[in-house]
Design an enzyme around this catalytic site. Structure first.
Site, short mmCIF file in Angstrom:
data_model
loop_
_atom_site.label_atom_id
_atom_site.label_comp_id
_atom_site.label_asym_id
_atom_site.label_seq_id
_atom_site.Cartn_x
_atom_site.Cartn_y
_atom_site.Cartn_z
N TYR A 278 0.87 -1.18 0.00
CA TYR A 278 0.00 0.00 0.00
C TYR A 278 0.90 1.23 0.00
O TYR A 278 1.72 1.39 0.92
CB TYR A 278 -0.89 0.03 1.25
CG TYR A 278 -1.52 -1.29 1.64
CD1 TYR A 278 -2.43 -1.95 0.80
CD2 TYR A 278 -1.22 -1.88 2.87
CE1 TYR A 278 -3.01 -3.15 1.18
CE2 TYR A 278 -1.81 -3.08 3.26
CZ TYR A 278 -2.70 -3.72 2.41
OH TYR A 278 -3.27 -4.90 2.80
N TRP B 35 -4.22 1.90 2.47
CA TRP B 35 -4.86 0.60 2.22
C TRP B 35 -6.29 0.89 1.84
O TRP B 35 -7.03 1.56 2.54
CB TRP B 35 -4.72 -0.35 3.40
CG TRP B 35 -4.98 0.18 4.78
CD1 TRP B 35 -6.03 0.96 5.18
CD2 TRP B 35 -4.17 -0.05 5.94
NE1 TRP B 35 -5.92 1.22 6.52
CE2 TRP B 35 -4.79 0.62 7.01
CE3 TRP B 35 -2.99 -0.76 6.18
CZ2 TRP B 35 -4.26 0.60 8.30
CZ3 TRP B 35 -2.48 -0.76 7.46
CH2 TRP B 35 -3.11 -0.09 8.51
N ASP C 55 -1.59 7.76 -10.74
CA ASP C 55 -1.82 6.35 -10.44
C ASP C 55 -1.65 5.44 -11.65
O ASP C 55 -1.36 5.89 -12.75
CB ASP C 55 -3.22 6.18 -9.84
CG ASP C 55 -3.17 5.34 -8.58
OD1 ASP C 55 -2.57 4.25 -8.64
OD2 ASP C 55 -3.72 5.77 -7.55
C1 LIG Z 1 3.04 -0.80 -7.22
C2 LIG Z 1 1.77 -1.15 -6.52
C3 LIG Z 1 1.15 -0.23 -5.71
C4 LIG Z 1 -0.03 -0.53 -5.05
N1 LIG Z 1 -0.61 0.41 -4.24
C5 LIG Z 1 -1.72 0.10 -3.53
C6 LIG Z 1 -2.28 1.04 -2.64
O1 LIG Z 1 -1.80 2.16 -2.49
N2 LIG Z 1 -3.38 0.68 -1.93
C7 LIG Z 1 -3.96 -0.56 -2.07
O2 LIG Z 1 -4.94 -0.84 -1.38
N3 LIG Z 1 -3.45 -1.48 -2.93
C8 LIG Z 1 -2.34 -1.17 -3.65
N4 LIG Z 1 -1.80 -2.09 -4.51
C9 LIG Z 1 -2.46 -3.40 -4.67
C10 LIG Z 1 -2.23 -4.28 -3.46
O3 LIG Z 1 -0.88 -4.40 -3.18
C11 LIG Z 1 -2.83 -5.67 -3.69
O4 LIG Z 1 -4.21 -5.52 -3.86
C12 LIG Z 1 -2.54 -6.62 -2.54
O5 LIG Z 1 -3.02 -7.90 -2.86
C13 LIG Z 1 -3.17 -6.17 -1.26
O6 LIG Z 1 -2.87 -7.08 -0.21
P1 LIG Z 1 -4.03 -7.62 0.73
O7 LIG Z 1 -4.90 -8.45 -0.16
O8 LIG Z 1 -3.31 -8.42 1.76
O9 LIG Z 1 -4.74 -6.45 1.27
C14 LIG Z 1 -0.61 -1.80 -5.19
C15 LIG Z 1 0.00 -2.74 -6.02
C16 LIG Z 1 1.17 -2.42 -6.68
C17 LIG Z 1 1.82 -3.46 -7.55
#
Ligand SMILES: Cc1cc2nc3c(=O)[nH]c(=O)nc-3n(C[C@H](O)[C@H](O)[C@H](O)COP(=O)(O)O)c2cc1C
Ligand SMILES: [Mn+2]
Length: 498
Positions: free
Chosen positions: A188, A202, A299
């Site tokens: 995040y 998040w 983004d």
């Molecule tokens: C470079 C990058 C940046 C990301 N930024 C965010 C973010 O700011 N907020 C978010 O909720 N998910 C973001 N994501 C997606 C999450 O990392 C992804 O949905 C992940 O599975 C979340 O983990 P969780 O399922 O344990 O919550 C990003 C992914 C990438 C590759």
């Protein structure tokens, strides 16, 4: 043996000719993004740009040795090609990772002694899934406490002109479910507000946000411990984006992917554990009664995501290696580095999708669909309405719930060939009959949805229509030259003078 750490991966990339060192001073404020965009532009002009993924789309990984204003180097684009994702997982082809997963899913009850013996290596491998606690690690070579903590020591990027500030773009955010004690790791982004404070972006459907809500329900005035690792070995780093179910430890998956347990070390100031091989670790907490404006941020939609209210991360302690490498990524108009990470995850998770939905033959997430806007699914259609069953399955499958448009095609359509998909799908639909709308959760970043996080989604049934689905007309065959004619023309080809 998996990569010991990020720097071993860097050495491997360099050996494979996949990395360039930039010795000149470049500013992490805007300039590094522009360097990456210029490389991308050059690569996009390559002729194979139509059929994704173009394996060379983003040029090499870059190690900026002298980011302006920091003593530490910055690594970017480390995962920005199919080849580099293969190097990250130490395979020749991403299909090999999928095959390993299939090997476990296909495991049958052994019938005789020979079967049992054959299973032993697999069972031994299972042990490599579980993370291992260690007493100490290189991530603790240097420790800064409280007043000594300064995030601006690191070359944190401001990526795009209208960004609200500098953002940590590649963090592994560790929390524990306050009810079950189970670990979560999510990537995040974190907006840096000052030396010791950042945002915690998040999104509401993500597991970190759920931990926050559960803790707040129990004690609205309390706080939860949060630790953040930046820069670990590739499989551990990619653990942060794996779309696994809640309470399933991403670090176990990373252990599987690197074929070696992830070694975790306890933090200095809270009781979370982080990868011992991390380059940098930020330890602290999030107050359950504190929100702050986060964004805007350029983004992965290619547009700025608007300001929003998000929790705040207070950093109490920073530990790092003596010479940490700061790992970053830039998102923007697709394709960018995150497309290749998404592509690898799509390949790795396909067998798991197929396990519960065996009719799925293949899926693709075109780069311009930025993961959640478009999924093309090929199915082996077996009964009337089957395509719609699959759409509904995908909309209820973890983070695939966000998929704005799903196109379901027959098994013989090559889903990674977008020319073929556009051609065959458009030929196969009667729009009014074959489009289905539904309402539900949508990605927080969807700026066109009627409201943040909630909106409509569309499924397109682009399979051949059957009489049992009320289609009363004959369906034509695809035109293909027969083999006999092909062979004859092949034989006369040289004599044709063409
Ligand atoms: C470079 C990058 C940046 C990301 N930024 C965010 C973010 O700011 N907020 C978010 O909720 N998910 C973001 N994501 C997606 C999450 O990392 C992804 O949905 C992940 O599975 C979340 O983990 P969780 O399922 O344990 O919550 C990003 C992914 C990438 C590759
Ligand atoms: Mn999770």
């Amino acid at each position: 043996m998996g990569y010991a750490d990020l720097r071993e991966f860097v050495r491997r990339l360099e050996k494979e000719g996949e990395l360039r060192r930039v010795k000149a001073e470049v500013d992490p404020v805007l300039e590094i993004t522009e360097v990456v965009q210029r490389l991308r532009q050059l690569a996009m002009e390559a002729p194979s740009g139509h059929i994704a993924p173009n394996p060379n789309a983003l040029g090499p990984a870059l190690l900026f040795e002298k980011p302006k204003g920091s003593r530490y180097p910055l690594l970017i684009n480390a995962f920005g090609s199919v080849r580099r994702m293969e190097i990250a997982f130490e395979v020749e082809d991403l299909g090999q990772v999928a095959a390993r997963i299939r090997g476990f899913l296909d495991m049958q009850t052994p019938q005789g002694l020979l079967d049992k013996l054959k299973m032993l290596p697999k069972l031994a491998e299972l042990g490599s899934f579980l993370p291992k606690q260690v007493k100490d690690g290189p991530c603790k070579e240097v420790v800064h406490q409280r007043g000594d903590v300064n995030l601006f020591d690191f070359p944190i990027l401001k990526c795009w002109p209208q960004d609200g500030g500098r953002f940590i773009t590649f963090p592994l955010v560790f929390t524990k479910n306050p009810e079950t004690g189970k670990r979560n790791v999510g990537m995040y982004r974190m907006q840096v507000y000052d030396e010791r404070t950042t945002g915690m972006h998040w999104q509401t459907q993500k597991h970190g946000a759920e931990h926050f809500r559960r803790a707040r329900a129990a004690n609205p005035e309390g706080r939860i411990p949060v630790s953040v690792a930046i820069g670990s070995d590739p499989a551990t780093t990619l653990g942060g984006i794996l779309p696994v179910p809640p309470d399933l430890d991403e670090m176990m998956f990373s252990g599987f992917l690197r074929r070696d347990p992830v070694e975790l070390v306890k933090c200095e100031t809270n009781d979370l554990e982080v990868p011992a091989n991390a380059e940098i670790v930020l330890e602290g907490y999030v107050n359950l009664n504190e929100m702050r404006t986060e964004g805007p941020f350029g983004d992965h939609t290619g547009f700025y995501s608007l300001e929003g209210e998000f929790p705040v991360f207070h950093v109490e302690c920073v530990t790092h290696r003596k010479d940490p490498i700061y790992l970053a990524t830039v998102v923007g108009r697709p394709p960018q580095e995150d497309f290749f990470m998404g592509y690898a995850i799509e390949r790795v998770f396909l067998p798991l999708m197929k396990m519960t939905h065996p009719e799925i033959v293949d899926v693709s997430l075109p780069a311009e669909g930025i993961v959640h806007n478009l999924m093309v699914v090929a199915i082996r259609k077996s009964f009337p309405g089957h395509a719609r069953k699959v759409m509904n399955a995908i909309w209820s499958l973890g983070q695939a719930m966000f998929t704005k448009v799903i196109v379901v095609v027959d098994h013989d359509v090559k889903v990674h060939d977008y020319r073929e998909v556009v051609w065959k799908a458009l030929c196969a639909i009667d729009p009014q009959r074959d489009v289905q709308f539904t309402l539900g959760p949508v990605d927080t970043l969807d700026h066109a949805a009627r409201m943040q996080d909630f909106g409509s989604k569309m499924g397109i049934d682009a399979t051949r229509k059957w009489a049992t689905e009320g289609f009363a007309r004959p369906w034509p065959d695809e035109m293909l030259v027969d083999e006999k004619t092909k062979t004859r023309v092949e034989a006369m080809w040289k004599t044709l003078g063409i």
